[in-house]
Motif scaffolding. Structure first.
Motif, mmCIF file in Angstrom:
data_model
loop_
_atom_site.group_PDB
_atom_site.id
_atom_site.type_symbol
_atom_site.label_atom_id
_atom_site.label_comp_id
_atom_site.label_asym_id
_atom_site.label_seq_id
_atom_site.Cartn_x
_atom_site.Cartn_y
_atom_site.Cartn_z
ATOM 1 N N PRO A 65 0.813 -1.232 0.000
ATOM 2 C CA PRO A 65 0.000 0.000 0.000
ATOM 3 C C PRO A 65 0.843 1.277 0.000
ATOM 4 O O PRO A 65 0.380 2.322 -0.483
ATOM 5 N N LEU A 66 2.060 1.206 0.527
ATOM 6 C CA LEU A 66 2.948 2.364 0.516
ATOM 7 C C LEU A 66 3.263 2.790 -0.918
ATOM 8 O O LEU A 66 3.323 3.985 -1.229
ATOM 9 N N TYR A 67 3.451 1.797 -1.822
ATOM 10 C CA TYR A 67 3.732 2.117 -3.227
ATOM 11 C C TYR A 67 2.492 2.684 -3.915
ATOM 12 O O TYR A 67 2.595 3.616 -4.726
ATOM 13 N N ASP A 68 1.342 2.123 -3.599
ATOM 14 C CA ASP A 68 0.095 2.657 -4.170
ATOM 15 C C ASP A 68 -0.074 4.134 -3.814
ATOM 16 O O ASP A 68 -0.390 4.964 -4.676
ATOM 17 N N GLN A 69 0.127 4.464 -2.547
ATOM 18 C CA GLN A 69 -0.054 5.847 -2.118
ATOM 19 C C GLN A 69 0.983 6.752 -2.754
ATOM 20 O O GLN A 69 0.680 7.890 -3.137
ATOM 21 N N PHE A 70 2.207 6.261 -2.876
ATOM 22 C CA PHE A 70 3.268 7.053 -3.497
ATOM 23 C C PHE A 70 2.915 7.400 -4.932
ATOM 24 O O PHE A 70 3.051 8.555 -5.373
ATOM 25 N N ILE A 71 2.447 6.410 -5.687
ATOM 26 C CA ILE A 71 2.089 6.643 -7.094
ATOM 27 C C ILE A 71 0.894 7.587 -7.182
ATOM 28 O O ILE A 71 0.840 8.486 -8.036
ATOM 29 N N THR A 72 -0.064 7.438 -6.276
ATOM 30 C CA THR A 72 -1.208 8.365 -6.236
ATOM 31 C C THR A 72 -0.742 9.789 -5.974
ATOM 32 O O THR A 72 -1.196 10.749 -6.621
ATOM 33 N N ASP A 73 0.184 9.951 -5.027
ATOM 34 C CA ASP A 73 0.689 11.289 -4.692
ATOM 35 C C ASP A 73 1.436 11.909 -5.868
ATOM 36 O O ASP A 73 1.328 13.124 -6.118
ATOM 37 N N LEU A 74 2.198 11.094 -6.612
ATOM 38 C CA LEU A 74 2.870 11.613 -7.805
ATOM 39 C C LEU A 74 1.849 12.159 -8.801
ATOM 40 O O LEU A 74 2.018 13.261 -9.339
ATOM 41 N N ALA A 75 0.808 11.384 -9.034
ATOM 42 C CA ALA A 75 -0.209 11.802 -10.005
ATOM 43 C C ALA A 75 -0.906 13.077 -9.550
ATOM 44 O O ALA A 75 -1.183 13.976 -10.359
ATOM 45 N N GLU A 76 -1.182 13.191 -8.231
ATOM 46 C CA GLU A 76 -1.870 14.383 -7.734
ATOM 47 C C GLU A 76 -1.001 15.627 -7.840
ATOM 48 O O GLU A 76 -1.525 16.746 -7.862
ATOM 49 N N LYS A 77 0.295 15.457 -7.922
ATOM 50 C CA LYS A 77 1.198 16.600 -8.101
ATOM 51 C C LYS A 77 1.413 16.930 -9.579
ATOM 52 O O LYS A 77 2.240 17.773 -9.925
ATOM 53 N N GLY A 78 0.676 16.256 -10.451
ATOM 54 C CA GLY A 78 0.755 16.549 -11.886
ATOM 55 C C GLY A 78 1.955 15.922 -12.564
ATOM 56 O O GLY A 78 2.345 16.350 -13.665
ATOM 57 N N ILE A 79 2.543 14.905 -11.972
ATOM 58 C CA ILE A 79 3.710 14.240 -12.554
ATOM 59 C C ILE A 79 3.241 13.015 -13.338
ATOM 60 O O ILE A 79 2.573 12.128 -12.796
ATOM 61 N N THR A 80 3.585 12.975 -14.627
ATOM 62 C CA THR A 80 3.224 11.842 -15.478
ATOM 63 C C THR A 80 4.076 10.636 -15.111
ATOM 64 O O THR A 80 5.299 10.743 -14.954
ATOM 65 N N ILE A 81 3.433 9.491 -14.968
ATOM 66 C CA ILE A 81 4.135 8.262 -14.573
ATOM 67 C C ILE A 81 4.267 7.357 -15.791
ATOM 68 O O ILE A 81 3.274 7.007 -16.446
ATOM 69 N N ILE A 82 5.505 7.017 -16.095
ATOM 70 C CA ILE A 82 5.788 6.052 -17.162
ATOM 71 C C ILE A 82 6.180 4.747 -16.476
ATOM 72 O O ILE A 82 7.252 4.649 -15.878
ATOM 73 N N TYR A 83 5.275 3.764 -16.537
ATOM 74 C CA TYR A 83 5.558 2.504 -15.857
ATOM 75 C C TYR A 83 6.334 1.579 -16.798
ATOM 76 O O TYR A 83 5.915 1.319 -17.921
ATOM 77 N N CYS A 84 7.461 1.120 -16.305
ATOM 78 C CA CYS A 84 8.302 0.215 -17.085
ATOM 79 C C CYS A 84 8.065 -1.210 -16.573
ATOM 80 O O CYS A 84 8.366 -1.495 -15.401
ATOM 81 N N LEU A 85 7.532 -2.057 -17.428
ATOM 82 C CA LEU A 85 7.193 -3.409 -16.999
ATOM 83 C C LEU A 85 8.448 -4.269 -16.932
ATOM 84 O O LEU A 85 9.105 -4.527 -17.938
ATOM 85 N N VAL A 86 8.782 -4.672 -15.723
ATOM 86 C CA VAL A 86 9.934 -5.536 -15.473
ATOM 87 C C VAL A 86 9.424 -6.794 -14.793
ATOM 88 O O VAL A 86 8.605 -6.717 -13.862
ATOM 89 N N PHE A 87 9.901 -7.964 -15.256
ATOM 90 C CA PHE A 87 9.452 -9.224 -14.676
ATOM 91 C C PHE A 87 10.637 -10.154 -14.495
ATOM 92 O O PHE A 87 11.296 -10.544 -15.464
ATOM 93 N N TRP A 88 10.890 -10.473 -13.217
ATOM 94 C CA TRP A 88 11.907 -11.469 -12.896
ATOM 95 C C TRP A 88 11.176 -12.720 -12.433
ATOM 96 O O TRP A 88 10.595 -12.758 -11.358
ATOM 97 N N ASP A 89 11.198 -13.722 -13.308
ATOM 98 C CA ASP A 89 10.411 -14.943 -13.114
ATOM 99 C C ASP A 89 10.975 -15.755 -11.950
ATOM 100 O O ASP A 89 12.110 -16.248 -12.020
#
Length: 550
Positions: free
Chosen positions: A491-515
């Motif tokens: 939940p800490l990451y969810d809130q962080f990403i929400t706070d970034l968006a509320e500050k008008g910062i565009t988020i570019i999510y880079c999909l990384v997968f370590w199987d």
């Protein structure tokens, strides 16, 4: 001839006196020295000879009998200094209403115990008059304050007492008209030795609305909330030369529960310093609220607190700390930038606060400052605070690291340096500046981590950032298998990403997968998509990320 003339002269005066008495019997002429003494009484010294609660020879009787100018002392044979004797009170003592009374137990051992009393407004000595002195007592276990100053009490001196026990406050100073009192040289919140807490539940010294009071030279430690609490419009109070959060030996931690000093709810123009030692508290000095401004924190030793100086909710206008851009520990020189025409104080520290005061400088019209201490700094790190023209002191700057640092922007250019001002991304019309954060699982572990990154992005003016839950480099996963990708989001990451968006910062999510089902590839390097199962696990993780953040 001389003798008859003298006789007639005396007879004439006598006759005149007789006539005067007959004509004006209530206006007999009286010498001015006699007039001056009429209705006056010389000051008495009242000696307490009984440890009883009431009756002849008791403190209660002395307080009832005392007049302005009197001194109450204690018979040392009844109250020996080496073996203090307790006066157990079953009802509150009389309020000191007459003023100019001295209660002096400095040559005796006297304990006032209020453990049998109740009521939050019941104080050990309750003072509502001016010019009183309370000295040398142990005042313990009163439900209110050991000493209460209220209703306009002014010019009182509370000195060299032990004010502690199972109660609320050591000293309470209440009311806007309660001014000019001095609390000095007391042990507040500790036992007689000064080494152990005495169980005060609230503040060592509590100042509510009162102004121009001085708290100096006290040991204040081990209380439940703040060593000194100033609030509610209290103005111009001074807190100097106290030891707050340490035992009497000067080294043993004896922290207060919330802060060394708290300035709250519109208290203003407080002077904290010089020469306080404030250590081992959750916060050294806390300034809270938009109306709590003009509070100057100067020339103290503040160290080993969880946080040194905290300015929140507009306290001290949340004055920004200086930025140190150059220093040399051995040479004793430092330079930096801060607010224009501000006073900068420099400290040596073993941590991030201000262990040793090193000196001060004044910044110029663009905020540049420099200090030559004339000798080596104690080190190993340096910090600084800034105080503006209205008295608002900042928190501590970030500490330096290393023996020296310099910024040489242009060879031979000795002109003052200044910071390039930045604005948040929302204030910049055309801005394409961004950041590459990387994997949140290794960057953010606490809310403080998240807040720091958010603040950095806003101050720098970033418009976008690239991030991922997962780390970008296989080498990190190889060292820490817990970093394999998982279909969970803190939940800490969810809130962080929400706070970034509320500050008008565009988020570019880079999909990384370590199987996590791919065995350690060892020296061959990580590779995947060799089987349909590997592809399906990747697609399944991609679906999870998209569904979670869409």
């Amino acid at each position: 001839m001389n003798k008859p003339i003298e006789l007639i002269f005396v007879i004439f005066l006598a006759a005149l006196a007789v006539i005067s008495i007959q004509l004006m019997p209530v206006q007999v002429a009286t010498p001015s020295s006699v007039l001056a003494s009429i209705g006056k009484r010389s000051a008495d010294s009242l000696v307490v000879t009984s440890a009883a609660d009431s009756g002849p020879g008791t403190l209660r009787q002395a307080l009832l009998s005392a007049q302005p100018g009197d001194t109450i002392t204690f018979d040392a044979s009844v109250f020996p200094p080496a073996a203090p004797v307790t006066i157990n009170l079953t009802t509150p003592l009389p309020v000191l209403t007459r003023g100019n009374l001295t209660i002096d137990a400095s040559n005796a051992g006297v304990v006032l115990d209020g453990s049998q009393l109740s009521g939050e407004d019941v104080h050990g000595l309750d003072i509502s008059s001016d010019g009183n002195v309370v000295r040398g007592l142990e005042i313990l276990n009163f439900p209110g304050a050991a000493v209460g100053l209220r209703e306009g009490a002014s010019g009182n001196v509370i000195e060299d007492n032990l004010l502690s026990g199972d109660g609320s406050f050591g000293v309470g100073v209440w009311g806007a008209e309660t001014t000019g009192n001095t609390v000095r040289g007391n042990f507040i919140g500790t036992d007689r030795s000064g080494q152990t807490a005495g169980n005060l539940s609230r503040d060592g010294v509590h100042i509510y609305q009162a102004a121009q009071n001085t708290i100096t030279g006290n040991l204040i430690a081990g209380v439940g909330q703040s060593g000194v609490y100033v609030c509610c419009g209290g103005a111009g109070n001074t807190v100097s030369n106290n030891t707050i959060g340490l035992a009497a030996d000067g080294s043993t931690p004896l922290p207060n529960g919330q802060a060394g000093i708290t300035i709250d709810q519109g208290a203003h123009d407080t002077v904290v310093g010089p020469q306080n030692v404030i250590a081992h508290n959750p916060i050294g000095v806390s300034v809270i609220g938009a109306g709590s401004v003009g509070n100057t924190i100067t020339q103290n030793r503040i160290y080993s607190n969880t946080e040194g100086i905290s300015l929140v909710e507009g306290g001290n206008d949340e004055r920004t700390a200086p930025t140190i851009i150059g220093f040399n520990l051995s040479a004793g020189t430092i330079e930096g930038v801060t607010c224009a025409h501000c006073t900068v104080e420099v400290f040596s520290t073993a941590g991030e606060q201000g262990d040793v005061y090193e000196g001060q400088a004044t910044s110029d019209s663009v905020g540049y400052f420099t200090l030559d201490a004339g000798g080596a700094f104690a080190g190993p790190h340096l910090t600084a605070t800034a105080t503006d023209a209205t008295g608002n002191t900042s928190g501590f700057s970030r500490p330096t690291s290393g023996e020296q640092q310099g910024v040489d922007l242009q060879t031979g250019n000795t002109r003052p340096k200044t910071l390039i001002p930045t604005r948040s991304g929302s204030e910049l019309a055309e801005n394409y500046i961004g950041d590459q954060l990387g994997g949140l699982r290794t960057l953010i572990h606490t809310q403080n981590d998240a807040d720091y990154i958010l603040d950095y992005h806003e101050r720098t003016g970033f418009k976008w950032t690239r991030l991922s839950l997962d780390v970008f480099d296989w080498s990190d996963v190889a060292e820490d298998p817990s970093l394999y990708s998982q279909q969970t989001v803190d939940p800490l990451y969810d809130q962080f990403i929400t706070d970034l968006a509320e500050k008008g910062i565009t988020i570019i999510y880079c999909l990384v997968f370590w199987d996590p089902e791919i065995e350690d590839p060892g020296t061959t390097g990580y590779s995947r998509f060799k089987t349909q199962d590997e592809i399906d696990r990747y697609l399944d993780y991609a679906d999870f990320i998209v569904d979670h953040f869409k």
